[in-house]
Design an enzyme around this catalytic site. Sequence first.
Site, short mmCIF file in Angstrom:
data_model
loop_
_atom_site.label_atom_id
_atom_site.label_comp_id
_atom_site.label_asym_id
_atom_site.label_seq_id
_atom_site.Cartn_x
_atom_site.Cartn_y
_atom_site.Cartn_z
N HIS A 1 -5.58 -3.89 -2.13
CA HIS A 1 -5.41 -2.81 -3.05
C HIS A 1 -5.46 -3.29 -4.44
O HIS A 1 -4.95 -2.47 -5.52
CB HIS A 1 -3.91 -2.20 -2.84
N LYS B 1 -12.67 -0.74 -0.40
CA LYS B 1 -11.83 0.15 -1.19
C LYS B 1 -12.59 0.16 -2.75
O LYS B 1 -13.56 0.66 -2.78
CB LYS B 1 -10.26 -0.47 -1.35
N SER C 1 0.87 -1.31 0.08
CA SER C 1 0.13 -0.14 0.02
C SER C 1 0.77 1.20 -0.14
O SER C 1 0.30 2.19 -0.57
CB SER C 1 -0.92 0.15 1.23
C1 LIG Z 1 -6.97 -1.36 3.55
C2 LIG Z 1 -6.41 -2.60 3.66
C3 LIG Z 1 -7.02 -3.33 4.58
C4 LIG Z 1 -8.05 -2.84 5.58
O1 LIG Z 1 -9.48 -3.11 5.19
P1 LIG Z 1 -10.58 -2.77 5.86
O2 LIG Z 1 -11.92 -3.62 5.33
O3 LIG Z 1 -10.75 -1.27 5.92
O4 LIG Z 1 -10.44 -3.33 7.27
C5 LIG Z 1 -6.31 -4.71 4.86
N1 LIG Z 1 -5.40 -5.03 4.46
C6 LIG Z 1 -4.91 -4.30 3.15
C7 LIG Z 1 -3.70 -4.87 2.65
C8 LIG Z 1 -5.28 -2.91 3.14
O5 LIG Z 1 -4.75 -2.24 2.26
#
Ligand SMILES: *Cc1c(COP(=O)(O)O)cnc(C)c1O
Length: 423
Positions: free
Chosen positions: A223, A277, A195
């Site tokens: 992502h 996301k 990320s």
């Molecule tokens: C954003 C993210 C998460 C967390 O996601 P949520 O559904 O908001 O808990 C977990 N793992 C990765 C790699 C992320 O980028």
Amino acid sequence: MPSLFDARAESILTQLRDSGQYKMLQMIEGPMDATVRLRGYGECLCFCSNNYLGLANHPEVVEAGIKGLRDYGAGTASVRFICGTFTPHETLERTIARMMGTESSYTFVSAWTAAEALFPTLCEPGDTIISDELNHACLIDSIRLATTIKKGVHKAVYRNNVLEGEKSLRAALEAARANRDATGQVWVVTDGVFSMEGSIADLPAMRKMCDEYGALLVVDDSHGHGVMGARGRGTHEHFGMIDELVPGATPLRGENAARSAAPNAGRVDLFTGTLGKALGGGAGGFIAAGRRAIDLVVQRGRPTLFSNALPCTVACSANAAIEIMLREPQRVQRLKDNVAYARRKIGEAGFDVLKSPTAICPIIVHDTARAIAMSRRLLELGVFVIGFGYPVVPEGHARLRVQISAAHTTEHIDRLVDALRKL
Ligand SMILES: *Cc1c(COP(=O)(O)O)cnc(C)c1O
């Protein structure tokens, strides 16, 4: 007299303020889109959301959520195994399994919770979990929890994306093989897309190495969904590690030829991912895997035994978002075109942007204070981009993290670059 806690909290908060690490939350006064209305700044271009496909405010996604609310009410008022599973949960879990190319899937209120359910439930004493050093915090905490509550679960960390040599994945696999107490399953876990770097894990090479050592490969592709692969299914699709066409999805031009020509790169064993996301952006996460792993999570995962399910509205809107993604591969292509355009333009403007096929474009500015000052100046210019510094990234590696969406037009990207030039 302030309590011990109050005094300590005040001192920590003061220290955060003094060192420039105190975060101010921006208030957004309308839906998430290519532009957002920010309190105090008005309409700004948004380049810091994970709304990669622009589905967060898609009319069909919104309508599906409203219909879910009308048909099922606010929620189950129960955990899944008592009376907390609505048919939209089943529908969504089938859609996710179809998208990911796995037998089965199970959803949670967040990807964080999904990760928390993973290792503590599936690992047993004697197992070893081997983790990339840049893995997401939820994986790190899941491993910590597994090794704490199940004595005899081992862990090891390898350098980011380093597969051979010192502190590599292979070195960790060799160490696990040599460890007399580690007689159980070996798990290798990585983010699909990192990320902060926007870089990707070399999944085919990792698969090969896992096979050599009898290890399972686990990928958190939060992502990667919506971004990687021709249909946005994830980093495994990008690498051709999924060979079926998705039932019900629009065929891509030349798809069959491309598929049969792709080398068999093997499969990922387990995925975690987020619905918060690209896939709607509301909330929610999932584990996608074989039926045994999912069944164990349903039977024994503490986050699912003792905590409520994803709200039905969110399950319905996330399901609609995935269906749109599978139906409209041109949306994923639009994102890829935008990403290529943005990287080229940012580079031409003289900035140092890390290369990668992902929608995360970090512009390295080195100094933390500089990154924060630049993001503040960008906001004044109507461009919303966040600066990340120490301790989120190592000292000297501070950056502006620009994130591209299919919702952006080339004009939006040109305006971003114009603002960057003014810095
Ligand atoms: C954003 C993210 C998460 C967390 O996601 P949520 O559904 O908001 O808990 C977990 N793992 C990765 C790699 C992320 O980028």
